[in-house]
Design a protein around this motif. Structure first.
Motif, short mmCIF file in Angstrom:
data_model
loop_
_atom_site.label_atom_id
_atom_site.label_comp_id
_atom_site.label_asym_id
_atom_site.label_seq_id
_atom_site.Cartn_x
_atom_site.Cartn_y
_atom_site.Cartn_z
N GLN A 130 12.07 59.27 -20.74
CA GLN A 130 11.16 58.66 -19.77
C GLN A 130 10.10 59.63 -19.27
O GLN A 130 10.36 60.83 -19.20
CB GLN A 130 11.97 58.11 -18.60
CG GLN A 130 12.77 56.90 -19.06
CD GLN A 130 13.76 56.40 -18.04
OE1 GLN A 130 14.26 57.16 -17.24
NE2 GLN A 130 14.03 55.12 -18.09
N SER A 131 8.94 59.09 -18.93
CA SER A 131 7.87 59.97 -18.45
C SER A 131 7.92 60.09 -16.93
O SER A 131 7.42 61.05 -16.37
CB SER A 131 6.51 59.42 -18.89
OG SER A 131 6.27 58.16 -18.29
N HIS A 132 8.52 59.09 -16.27
CA HIS A 132 8.58 59.12 -14.81
C HIS A 132 9.99 58.81 -14.31
O HIS A 132 10.75 58.10 -14.96
CB HIS A 132 7.58 58.13 -14.21
CG HIS A 132 6.18 58.62 -14.28
ND1 HIS A 132 5.43 58.56 -15.42
CD2 HIS A 132 5.39 59.22 -13.35
CE1 HIS A 132 4.24 59.09 -15.21
NE2 HIS A 132 4.18 59.51 -13.94
N SER A 133 10.29 59.33 -13.11
CA SER A 133 11.59 59.07 -12.50
C SER A 133 11.58 57.70 -11.82
O SER A 133 10.55 57.04 -11.73
CB SER A 133 11.89 60.15 -11.48
OG SER A 133 11.10 59.95 -10.32
N LEU A 134 12.74 57.28 -11.32
CA LEU A 134 12.86 55.97 -10.67
C LEU A 134 11.98 55.89 -9.41
O LEU A 134 11.56 54.82 -9.02
CB LEU A 134 14.32 55.70 -10.30
CG LEU A 134 15.25 55.46 -11.50
CD1 LEU A 134 16.70 55.41 -11.06
CD2 LEU A 134 14.88 54.19 -12.23
N LEU A 135 11.72 57.05 -8.77
CA LEU A 135 10.86 57.05 -7.59
C LEU A 135 9.40 57.31 -7.98
O LEU A 135 8.56 57.59 -7.12
CB LEU A 135 11.34 58.10 -6.58
CG LEU A 135 12.69 57.81 -5.91
CD1 LEU A 135 13.16 58.98 -5.06
CD2 LEU A 135 12.61 56.55 -5.06
#
Lengths: 147, 139
Positions: free
Chosen positions: B64-69
């Motif tokens: 993934q390129s971004h976290s859940l936040l």
């Protein structure tokens, strides 16, 4: 020489469960914040006044508050024993500080997160610090005969 | 704000894990490192327990390129094997073997209001500052 195992001190269930909690913490930080749960890295960035210092400070604060939370929700803190004299403690602290910054990681960043990522760099770091820590304890206990 | 709270929760869980596992007890750490003495293998299980959970999280994180936040994934380089990495790790190991304390437990011991923990943290921060000076002369 036959290896002697200290069965009286062996705590497989607590250590495995505690380890899983550490793994959960590292999983939480990477999935929620996209960050490696490396404690020396978090502290080092605080010293360098990195732009993301509020996040670093919050993580460090969480670690500092853990005993208080344990005390409130679980009760009596686990027993511990710390024998090192103050000069030895200070020398050890300086070496841990210098070493973890040069290596960009410690037991958490390289040992837990790096090995979980199958990072060759972290494997080399972990083997290096495990080996040198083992040799140090051997020399201190079995050659110099310190406590 | 949720990002800061999330980091606080992660630090808290980490600290509770250190307490539960025995990693914050210097004598227990030294008992693990002392393979030639009466060896306490417990801490091998700390590492095993942590990795068997975190392995799956990192496999997901790396896709993934971004976290859940919504923060960018910040994953360090895996493959650069350098002299500095080995030198630093060896110095760290010597310090760890001298006192049985590594950075996480140092903070937990300080949180227990143990003067020894606070002294260790102060020395460690001094060492981190020294590393910055030393870095100028290292390749």
């Amino acid at each position: 020489m036959e290896m002697q195992i200290d069965w009286a001190s062996f705590t497989p269930a607590a250590s495995l469960a505690g380890g899983m909690l550490i793994g959960l913490a590292a999983s939480w930080l990477v999935l929620m914040n996209g960050r490696i749960a490396g404690i020396s890295g978090m502290l080092g960035g605080l010293l360098d006044r990195a732009g993301d210092w509020p996040l670093r400070l919050a993580f460090v604060l969480g670690l500092l508050l853990a005993p208080l939370v344990w005390l409130v929700f679980i009760g009596g803190l686990p027993a511990l024993q710390l024998d090192a004299s103050l000069p030895r403690l200070l020398l050890a602290g300086v070496l841990v500080g210098v070493g973890t910054r040069l290596a960009s990681g410690c037991t958490s960043g390289h040992g837990v997160c790096g090995l979980s990522r199958l990072s060759p760099r972290s494997l080399l770091a972990t083997l290096s610090f495990m080996l040198s820590a083992g040799v140090t304890v051997y020399i201190v206990r079995h050659c110099l005969g310190w406590a | 704000m949720s990002k800061i709270l999330s980091a606080l929760i992660a630090g808290l869980l980490f600290g509770l894990g250190l307490l539960l596992s025995g990693m914050s007890n210097p004598a227990k750490v030294l008992g693990f490192l002392d393979v030639a003495g009466r060896w306490d293998p417990s801490l091998a299980l700390v590492m095993a327990g942590a990795i068997c959970i975190a392995f799956f999280a990192f496999r997901r994180a790396e896709r993934q390129s971004h976290s859940l936040l919504g923060e960018p994934m910040q994953l360090p380089d895996k493959s650069r094997l350098t002299g500095r990495l080995v030198l630093g790790s060896v110095l760290f190991g010597i310090g760890w073997g001298l006192a049985g304390i590594c950075p996480g437990p140092a903070l937990v011991l300080t949180g227990m209001a143990l003067p020894a923990g606070a002294w260790f943290v102060l020395a460690m921060l001094t060492g981190m500052w020294l590393a910055r000076l030393l870095s100028r002369w290292l390749p």
